[in-house]
Design a protein around this motif. Structure first.
Motif, short mmCIF file in Angstrom:
data_model
loop_
_atom_site.label_atom_id
_atom_site.label_comp_id
_atom_site.label_asym_id
_atom_site.label_seq_id
_atom_site.Cartn_x
_atom_site.Cartn_y
_atom_site.Cartn_z
N LEU A 11 0.84 -1.20 0.00
CA LEU A 11 0.00 0.00 0.00
C LEU A 11 0.88 1.24 0.00
O LEU A 11 1.76 1.38 0.87
CB LEU A 11 -0.90 -0.01 1.24
CG LEU A 11 -1.70 1.26 1.51
CD1 LEU A 11 -2.71 1.51 0.40
CD2 LEU A 11 -2.41 1.14 2.86
N VAL A 12 0.65 2.12 -0.97
CA VAL A 12 1.39 3.37 -1.04
C VAL A 12 0.42 4.51 -1.32
O VAL A 12 -0.70 4.27 -1.78
CB VAL A 12 2.48 3.35 -2.13
CG1 VAL A 12 3.55 2.32 -1.81
CG2 VAL A 12 1.88 3.09 -3.50
N GLN A 13 0.88 5.72 -1.08
CA GLN A 13 0.07 6.90 -1.38
C GLN A 13 0.33 7.37 -2.80
O GLN A 13 1.38 7.08 -3.38
CB GLN A 13 0.39 8.01 -0.38
CG GLN A 13 0.00 7.66 1.05
CD GLN A 13 0.17 8.84 1.98
OE1 GLN A 13 0.78 9.85 1.64
NE2 GLN A 13 -0.39 8.73 3.17
N PRO A 14 -0.61 8.09 -3.38
CA PRO A 14 -0.39 8.65 -4.73
C PRO A 14 0.89 9.47 -4.78
O PRO A 14 1.19 10.24 -3.86
CB PRO A 14 -1.63 9.53 -4.94
CG PRO A 14 -2.69 8.89 -4.10
CD PRO A 14 -1.97 8.38 -2.88
N GLY A 15 1.64 9.28 -5.87
CA GLY A 15 2.89 9.99 -6.05
C GLY A 15 4.11 9.24 -5.54
O GLY A 15 5.24 9.60 -5.87
N TYR A 79 12.70 -6.65 -12.59
CA TYR A 79 12.27 -5.64 -11.64
C TYR A 79 11.38 -4.62 -12.34
O TYR A 79 11.72 -4.15 -13.43
CB TYR A 79 13.48 -4.94 -11.04
CG TYR A 79 14.49 -5.86 -10.42
CD1 TYR A 79 15.61 -6.28 -11.14
CD2 TYR A 79 14.33 -6.32 -9.12
CE1 TYR A 79 16.53 -7.15 -10.58
CE2 TYR A 79 15.25 -7.17 -8.55
CZ TYR A 79 16.35 -7.59 -9.28
OH TYR A 79 17.27 -8.44 -8.72
N LEU A 80 10.30 -4.26 -11.70
CA LEU A 80 9.43 -3.21 -12.23
C LEU A 80 9.46 -2.06 -11.24
O LEU A 80 8.87 -2.14 -10.15
CB LEU A 80 7.99 -3.72 -12.41
CG LEU A 80 7.02 -2.71 -13.03
CD1 LEU A 80 7.43 -2.42 -14.48
CD2 LEU A 80 5.59 -3.24 -12.97
N GLN A 81 10.17 -1.01 -11.60
CA GLN A 81 10.22 0.19 -10.78
C GLN A 81 9.04 1.08 -11.16
O GLN A 81 8.93 1.50 -12.32
CB GLN A 81 11.53 0.94 -11.00
CG GLN A 81 11.65 2.23 -10.21
CD GLN A 81 11.71 2.00 -8.71
OE1 GLN A 81 12.38 1.09 -8.25
NE2 GLN A 81 11.00 2.82 -7.95
N MET A 82 8.19 1.36 -10.20
CA MET A 82 6.97 2.13 -10.45
C MET A 82 7.07 3.45 -9.69
O MET A 82 7.11 3.45 -8.46
CB MET A 82 5.74 1.33 -10.01
CG MET A 82 5.64 -0.04 -10.65
SD MET A 82 4.12 -0.93 -10.24
CE MET A 82 4.36 -1.18 -8.49
N ASP A 89 -3.47 2.85 -10.79
CA ASP A 89 -2.48 1.77 -10.88
C ASP A 89 -2.79 0.63 -9.92
O ASP A 89 -2.14 -0.40 -9.94
CB ASP A 89 -1.08 2.30 -10.58
CG ASP A 89 -0.59 3.29 -11.62
OD1 ASP A 89 0.00 4.32 -11.21
OD2 ASP A 89 -0.78 3.04 -12.81
N THR A 90 -3.79 0.82 -9.07
CA THR A 90 -4.17 -0.22 -8.13
C THR A 90 -4.64 -1.47 -8.87
O THR A 90 -5.52 -1.40 -9.74
CB THR A 90 -5.31 0.28 -7.22
OG1 THR A 90 -4.82 1.36 -6.41
CG2 THR A 90 -5.82 -0.84 -6.32
N ALA A 91 -4.01 -2.59 -8.57
CA ALA A 91 -4.31 -3.84 -9.26
C ALA A 91 -3.48 -4.97 -8.66
O ALA A 91 -2.55 -4.71 -7.88
CB ALA A 91 -3.99 -3.72 -10.75
N VAL A 92 -3.82 -6.18 -9.04
CA VAL A 92 -2.93 -7.31 -8.79
C VAL A 92 -1.97 -7.38 -9.98
O VAL A 92 -2.42 -7.41 -11.13
CB VAL A 92 -3.70 -8.62 -8.64
CG1 VAL A 92 -2.72 -9.78 -8.45
CG2 VAL A 92 -4.67 -8.54 -7.46
N VAL A 116 -2.82 1.83 -4.39
CA VAL A 116 -2.42 3.23 -4.33
C VAL A 116 -3.61 4.03 -3.82
O VAL A 116 -4.62 4.18 -4.50
CB VAL A 116 -1.97 3.75 -5.71
CG1 VAL A 116 -1.45 5.19 -5.57
CG2 VAL A 116 -0.92 2.84 -6.31
N SER A 117 -3.48 4.52 -2.61
CA SER A 117 -4.59 5.20 -1.98
C SER A 117 -4.09 6.16 -0.90
O SER A 117 -3.10 5.88 -0.23
CB SER A 117 -5.54 4.18 -1.35
OG SER A 117 -6.59 4.84 -0.65
N SER A 118 -4.80 7.26 -0.77
CA SER A 118 -4.47 8.21 0.29
C SER A 118 -5.31 7.94 1.53
O SER A 118 -5.17 8.62 2.54
CB SER A 118 -4.69 9.64 -0.20
OG SER A 118 -6.01 9.81 -0.66
#
Length: 118
Positions: A11-15, A79-82, A89-92, A116-118
Protein backbone atom coordinates in the motif's frame (compact mmCIF):
# COMPACT_ATOMS: atom_id res chain seq x y z
CA UNK A 1 8.90 -25.79 -16.64
CA UNK A 2 9.36 -22.32 -15.23
CA UNK A 3 8.20 -21.07 -11.84
CA UNK A 4 7.73 -17.37 -11.16
CA UNK A 5 7.49 -15.72 -7.75
CA UNK A 6 6.55 -12.07 -7.39
CA UNK A 7 7.30 -9.80 -4.44
CA UNK A 8 7.21 -6.15 -3.51
CA UNK A 9 3.54 -5.25 -3.57
CA UNK A 10 1.92 -3.13 -0.89
CA UNK A 11 0.00 0.00 0.00
CA UNK A 12 1.39 3.37 -1.04
CA UNK A 13 0.07 6.90 -1.38
CA UNK A 14 -0.39 8.65 -4.73
CA UNK A 15 2.89 9.99 -6.05
CA UNK A 16 5.00 7.44 -4.20
CA UNK A 17 7.15 4.68 -5.64
CA UNK A 18 7.26 0.89 -5.38
CA UNK A 19 9.48 -1.80 -6.88
CA UNK A 20 8.21 -5.22 -7.81
CA UNK A 21 10.47 -8.22 -8.30
CA UNK A 22 9.89 -11.48 -10.13
CA UNK A 23 12.29 -14.36 -9.66
CA UNK A 24 12.31 -17.27 -12.09
CA UNK A 25 13.34 -20.82 -11.26
CA UNK A 26 13.27 -24.08 -13.17
CA UNK A 27 14.14 -24.16 -16.87
CA UNK A 28 15.62 -20.68 -16.72
CA UNK A 29 18.09 -21.13 -19.56
CA UNK A 30 15.32 -21.17 -22.14
CA UNK A 31 13.46 -18.10 -20.85
CA UNK A 32 13.11 -15.38 -23.46
CA UNK A 33 10.61 -12.58 -22.87
CA UNK A 34 9.36 -11.75 -19.38
CA UNK A 35 6.77 -9.22 -18.44
CA UNK A 36 4.29 -7.75 -16.03
CA UNK A 37 0.54 -7.66 -16.43
CA UNK A 38 -2.07 -6.30 -14.07
CA UNK A 39 -5.73 -6.79 -13.32
CA UNK A 40 -7.77 -4.17 -11.51
CA UNK A 41 -11.07 -5.05 -9.80
CA UNK A 42 -13.79 -5.57 -12.38
CA UNK A 43 -11.41 -5.16 -15.31
CA UNK A 44 -9.61 -7.43 -17.73
CA UNK A 45 -5.95 -8.28 -17.30
CA UNK A 46 -3.75 -5.86 -19.25
CA UNK A 47 -0.15 -5.60 -20.31
CA UNK A 48 2.10 -3.34 -18.25
CA UNK A 49 5.52 -3.98 -19.74
CA UNK A 50 7.69 -6.67 -21.28
CA UNK A 51 11.41 -7.19 -21.68
CA UNK A 52 13.23 -9.58 -23.99
CA UNK A 53 16.32 -11.58 -23.10
CA UNK A 54 18.31 -8.96 -24.97
CA UNK A 55 16.87 -6.13 -22.92
CA UNK A 56 14.38 -4.61 -25.35
CA UNK A 57 11.38 -3.20 -23.51
CA UNK A 58 7.79 -2.43 -24.37
CA UNK A 59 5.43 -0.41 -22.16
CA UNK A 60 1.74 0.24 -22.02
CA UNK A 61 0.92 3.84 -22.85
CA UNK A 62 -0.58 4.38 -19.41
CA UNK A 63 2.72 3.65 -17.61
CA UNK A 64 5.28 4.94 -20.10
CA UNK A 65 7.57 7.45 -18.45
CA UNK A 66 6.59 6.35 -14.94
CA UNK A 67 7.47 2.64 -14.87
CA UNK A 68 10.81 1.08 -15.72
CA UNK A 69 11.31 -2.62 -16.35
CA UNK A 70 14.78 -4.09 -15.98
CA UNK A 71 16.26 -7.54 -15.99
CA UNK A 72 19.17 -9.23 -14.20
CA UNK A 73 19.86 -12.37 -16.19
CA UNK A 74 22.47 -13.55 -13.67
CA UNK A 75 19.78 -13.58 -10.96
CA UNK A 76 16.98 -14.65 -13.29
CA UNK A 77 14.97 -11.75 -11.96
CA UNK A 78 13.07 -8.86 -13.47
CA UNK A 79 12.27 -5.64 -11.64
CA UNK A 80 9.43 -3.21 -12.23
CA UNK A 81 10.21 0.19 -10.78
CA UNK A 82 6.97 2.13 -10.45
CA UNK A 83 7.19 5.87 -9.82
CA UNK A 84 4.55 8.57 -9.54
CA UNK A 85 1.94 5.98 -8.73
CA UNK A 86 -1.72 6.84 -9.27
CA UNK A 87 -4.88 5.35 -7.76
CA UNK A 88 -5.65 3.86 -11.16
CA UNK A 89 -2.48 1.77 -10.88
CA UNK A 90 -4.17 -0.22 -8.13
CA UNK A 91 -4.31 -3.84 -9.26
CA UNK A 92 -2.93 -7.31 -8.79
CA UNK A 93 0.33 -7.42 -10.72
CA UNK A 94 1.34 -10.68 -12.35
CA UNK A 95 4.72 -11.73 -13.70
CA UNK A 96 4.73 -13.78 -16.91
CA UNK A 97 7.35 -15.49 -19.03
CA UNK A 98 7.80 -17.37 -22.25
CA UNK A 99 10.59 -19.63 -23.37
CA UNK A 100 12.24 -20.23 -26.71
CA UNK A 101 10.13 -23.36 -27.08
CA UNK A 102 6.88 -22.16 -25.51
CA UNK A 103 5.63 -18.80 -26.75
CA UNK A 104 2.62 -16.76 -25.70
CA UNK A 105 3.48 -16.25 -22.04
CA UNK A 106 2.42 -19.66 -20.75
CA UNK A 107 4.04 -19.18 -17.35
CA UNK A 108 2.51 -16.96 -14.67
CA UNK A 109 3.16 -16.08 -11.07
CA UNK A 110 0.43 -15.90 -8.44
CA UNK A 111 0.41 -12.12 -8.38
CA UNK A 112 1.14 -9.37 -5.90
CA UNK A 113 -1.32 -6.66 -4.86
CA UNK A 114 -0.46 -3.01 -5.35
CA UNK A 115 -2.81 -0.50 -3.74
CA UNK A 116 -2.42 3.23 -4.33
CA UNK A 117 -4.59 5.20 -1.98
CA UNK A 118 -4.47 8.21 0.29
Amino acid sequence: QVQLVESGGGLVQPGESLRLSCAATGSIFSIDTMGWYRQAPGKLRELVATITSGGSTNYAHSVKGRFTLSRDNAKNTVYLQMNSLKPEDTAVYYCAAETLEERGMPYWGKGTLVTVSS
